[in-house]
Design an enzyme around this catalytic site. Structure first.
Site, PDB file in Angstrom:
ATOM      1  N   ARG A  84       0.898  -1.266  -0.060  1.00 26.81           N
ATOM      2  CA  ARG A  84      -0.037   0.161   0.132  1.00 26.81           C
ATOM      3  C   ARG A  84       0.835   1.451   0.003  1.00 26.81           C
ATOM      4  O   ARG A  84       1.595   1.415   0.909  1.00 26.81           O
ATOM      5  CB  ARG A  84      -0.917   0.038   1.104  1.00 26.81           C
ATOM      6  CG  ARG A  84      -1.717   1.371   1.303  1.00 26.81           C
ATOM      7  CD  ARG A  84      -2.671   1.332   2.776  1.00 26.81           C
ATOM      8  NE  ARG A  84      -3.237   2.698   2.754  1.00 26.81           N
ATOM      9  CZ  ARG A  84      -3.510   3.110   3.934  1.00 26.81           C
ATOM     10  NH1 ARG A  84      -2.743   2.852   4.869  1.00 26.81           N
ATOM     11  NH2 ARG A  84      -4.025   4.266   3.751  1.00 26.81           N
ATOM     12  N   HIS A 128      -2.919  11.318   1.293  1.00 24.12           N
ATOM     13  CA  HIS A 128      -2.361  10.810   2.644  1.00 24.12           C
ATOM     14  C   HIS A 128      -1.712  12.160   3.248  1.00 24.12           C
ATOM     15  O   HIS A 128      -0.598  12.144   3.432  1.00 24.12           O
ATOM     16  CB  HIS A 128      -1.347   9.594   2.441  1.00 24.12           C
ATOM     17  CG  HIS A 128      -1.135   9.023   3.672  1.00 24.12           C
ATOM     18  ND1 HIS A 128      -1.034   7.818   3.984  1.00 24.12           N
ATOM     19  CD2 HIS A 128      -0.827   9.694   4.948  1.00 24.12           C
ATOM     20  CE1 HIS A 128      -0.831   7.575   5.065  1.00 24.12           C
ATOM     21  NE2 HIS A 128      -0.509   8.687   5.886  1.00 24.12           N
ATOM     22  N   GLU A 174      -7.002   8.355   7.024  1.00 20.74           N
ATOM     23  CA  GLU A 174      -7.175   9.379   8.361  1.00 20.74           C
ATOM     24  C   GLU A 174      -7.600  10.780   8.242  1.00 20.74           C
ATOM     25  O   GLU A 174      -6.979  11.456   8.432  1.00 20.74           O
ATOM     26  CB  GLU A 174      -5.831   9.037   9.116  1.00 20.74           C
ATOM     27  CG  GLU A 174      -5.689   7.604   9.445  1.00 20.74           C
ATOM     28  CD  GLU A 174      -4.477   7.527  10.358  1.00 20.74           C
ATOM     29  OE1 GLU A 174      -3.850   8.710  10.849  1.00 20.74           O
ATOM     30  OE2 GLU A 174      -4.005   6.573  10.796  1.00 20.74           O
ATOM     31  N   ASN A 302      -7.150   1.635  10.826  1.00 21.01           N
ATOM     32  CA  ASN A 302      -5.980   2.079  11.244  1.00 21.01           C
ATOM     33  C   ASN A 302      -6.111   1.933  12.752  1.00 21.01           C
ATOM     34  O   ASN A 302      -6.826   2.478  13.172  1.00 21.01           O
ATOM     35  CB  ASN A 302      -5.058   3.310  10.709  1.00 21.01           C
ATOM     36  CG  ASN A 302      -4.905   3.365   9.451  1.00 21.01           C
ATOM     37  OD1 ASN A 302      -5.208   2.564   8.521  1.00 21.01           O
ATOM     38  ND2 ASN A 302      -4.615   4.816   8.726  1.00 21.01           N
ATOM     39  N   TYR A 304      -3.664   1.872  16.322  1.00 17.42           N
ATOM     40  CA  TYR A 304      -2.272   2.227  17.278  1.00 17.42           C
ATOM     41  C   TYR A 304      -2.500   1.800  18.666  1.00 17.42           C
ATOM     42  O   TYR A 304      -1.817   1.286  19.316  1.00 17.42           O
ATOM     43  CB  TYR A 304      -1.632   3.399  16.896  1.00 17.42           C
ATOM     44  CG  TYR A 304      -1.118   3.448  15.282  1.00 17.42           C
ATOM     45  CD1 TYR A 304      -0.105   2.781  15.038  1.00 17.42           C
ATOM     46  CD2 TYR A 304      -1.921   4.028  14.455  1.00 17.42           C
ATOM     47  CE1 TYR A 304       0.521   3.048  13.761  1.00 17.42           C
ATOM     48  CE2 TYR A 304      -1.494   4.025  12.992  1.00 17.42           C
ATOM     49  CZ  TYR A 304      -0.356   3.515  12.832  1.00 17.42           C
ATOM     50  OH  TYR A 304       0.088   3.327  11.508  1.00 17.42           O
ATOM     51  N   GLU A 375      -3.341  -0.229   8.583  1.00 16.50           N
ATOM     52  CA  GLU A 375      -1.910   0.201   9.234  1.00 16.50           C
ATOM     53  C   GLU A 375      -2.191  -0.360  10.632  1.00 16.50           C
ATOM     54  O   GLU A 375      -3.294  -0.246  11.664  1.00 16.50           O
ATOM     55  CB  GLU A 375      -1.856   1.810   9.428  1.00 16.50           C
ATOM     56  CG  GLU A 375      -1.749   2.553   8.097  1.00 16.50           C
ATOM     57  CD  GLU A 375      -1.547   3.980   8.432  1.00 16.50           C
ATOM     58  OE1 GLU A 375      -0.979   4.386   9.490  1.00 16.50           O
ATOM     59  OE2 GLU A 375      -1.587   4.921   7.206  1.00 16.50           O
TER      60      GLU A 375
END
Length: 480
Positions: A84, A128, A174, A302, A304, A375
């Site tokens: 990606r 992005h 995002e 995504n 985290y 991600e």
């Protein structure tokens, strides 16, 4: 040097489950002013004193632009199913609209061909965060409705040029960071600090998404290509039942400001009420929400860390009215990181169970929509050493992080979640936005002085994962 086993797993990778790695254009490409590329808002922001750690810029980054063949060979050695990457809008259309830069378009076409030659499917992100600076100057960037229509034309152009070969398209990555970090909190490009501007940017990103989905549908020709958006939908957990109202507020402005119009066709009523101090939402025109709500084939997520929430006990109505903090309502909401969890080099908590529960909940909420982890990764300190005169990089914390989070993703599938794949962030160490070059997320180390690439322990582990289709143990062995 040897490394002792940390974890063993009996989990097999299901048939059809996609494994890959991800990057972003401004973070790795470099060549910021070469071959006709125009400046983006991140070029301008990073060259503004005081905006990034150590004054770092993406002028060189990992210099992927000049190391693309070697990087492709590294991807092949990892046995990736997909790679990606994002397209630099200003490399393809330097002013964001108008004349096309053939050299920029050719770079991405050649990259895609190089991936396919190595048996790796391309996954492309159109935005992005590196908006062409000309559009910021001309229209106010994502604050301006015109930028959404420029994005539609960009998507149409790129879809027509590359749409015969790309497996998965994502409109945005995002948009929370594009809008609230960039136009509200000001810690990301373009550095604006006004809540209404953040909300305008969020809406115009949603509008641009819908317009771009329609443009891609008209232009891409690969029969099985999928169209998606990548959201950092936050896993929100209130500390106590008394904090549920604070969690609701955060969920509205962090998550449902995007999932509402994009996935459900309308902005949530509580979001509109919560933000009435900052805007009347007059920038949402009749028919906009229908444009935002285009059918997609895949939801990119995504992850985290978990967002732990509690109500602020020092709420000040005057500060809320003034705005200028991280997000509308942040004067009422406290984000905190509880004790008892390991931390990454960014200070983020390590909570793989949060990913598992999050994927299960999201899949239950949107049962007809496949989900892909686009991600997931972590910054940790590397141990740079030598084995047999060759560089070696030991990153046991990152490797354990990946073991735990791949396992969490597969456990979510076992619990019924419709999860199609997992992509590690990131393939390479890179420019980590406002944090500069300190944090390293890559499974491949980049020496920023020599630009030499060295696969880390985590890269060897990920290659074994991709090749064997089982979650491997970290057996004691020499890593070179």
């Amino acid at each position: 040097m040897t490394y002792q086993a940390l974890h063993a797993s009996d989990l097999a990778i299901p048939d059809g489950f996609i494994l890959g790695a991800a990057t972003a254009a401004y973070q790795i490409e470099g060549a910021a002013s070469e071959d006709g590329r125009g400046p983006s808002i991140w070029d301008t922001f990073s060259h503004t004193a005081g905006t990034t750690a150590g004054g770092a810029t993406g002028d060189v980054a990992a210099d992927h632009y000049h190391h693309v063949t070697a990087d492709l060979d590294l991807m092949a050695a990892l046995h990736l199913d997909v790679y990606r990457f994002s397209i630099s809008w200003s490399r393809v259309i330097p002013d964001g609209e108008g004349a096309v830069n053939p050299a920029g378009l050719a770079f991405y076409s050649d990259l895609i061909d190089g991936l396919l030659e190595r048996g790796i499917s391309p996954v492309v992100t159109l935005n992005h965060w590196d908006l062409p600076q000309t559009l910021e100057d001309k229209y106010g960037g994502w604050r301006g409705r015109e930028t959404a229509y420029a994005f539609e034309r960009y998507a149409e152009l790129v879809g027509a040029a590359l749409g015969d070969r790309v497996a998965i398209w994502s409109t945005h990555n995002e948009p929370w960071n594009n809008s609230f970090a960039g136009y509200g909190h000001g810690v990301f490009a373009p550095g604006i600090t006004r809540h209404e501007d953040a909300l305008k940017a969020a809406h115009h990103l949603n509008l641009a998404h819908g317009l771009a989905v329609s443009a891609l549908r008209k232009t891409i020709t690969k029969p099985d290509a999928k169209v998606s958006i990548v959201l950092n939908i936050f896993r929100v957990e209130p500390e106590t039942p008394a904090d549920e109202e604070a969690a609701r507020r955060f969920d509205a402005v962090a998550n449902r400001v995007f999932t509402g119009p994009v996935l459900e066709g309308a902005y949530p009523a509580d979001l509109l009420e919560d933000t009435r101090h900052f805007t009347d939402w007059a920038f949402v025109l009749p028919g906009d929400e229908a444009i935002c709500h285009q059918p997609i084939d895949l939801l990119g997520v995504n992850y985290y860390e978990v967002m732990h929430i509690r109500a602020r006990n020092d709420f000040n109505p005057a500060l809320e009215q003034a705005g200028g903090t991280e997000f509308p309502g942040s004067e009422r909401v406290e984000l905190f990181r509880p004790d008892g969890f390991a931390r990454t080099a960014m200070g983020w908590t390590v909570e793989p169970r949060g990913l598992e529960d999050h994927l299960v909940a999201l899949s239950a909420q949107y049962p007809d929509l496949p989900i892909m982890v686009m991600e997931n990764g972590a910054a940790f300190e590397d141990e740079v050493t030598e084995v047999g005169g060759l560089p070696a990089v030991m990153d046991p914390d990152r490797t354990q992080f990946l073991i735990d989070h791949v396992t969490a993703t597969l456990r979510a599938r076992e619990r019924g979640a419709r999860i199609d794949g997992y992509l590690v962030w990131s393939l390479l160490d890179n420019f980590e936005w406002a944090a500069g070059y300190g944090p390293r997320f890559g499974i491949i180390r980049v020496d920023y002085d020599t630009l030499r690439r060295t696969p880390k322990l985590s890269a060897h582990w990920f290659a074994e994962l991709c090749q064997t289709r089982n979650v491997p143990a970290l057996e004691a062995k020499v890593i070179v």
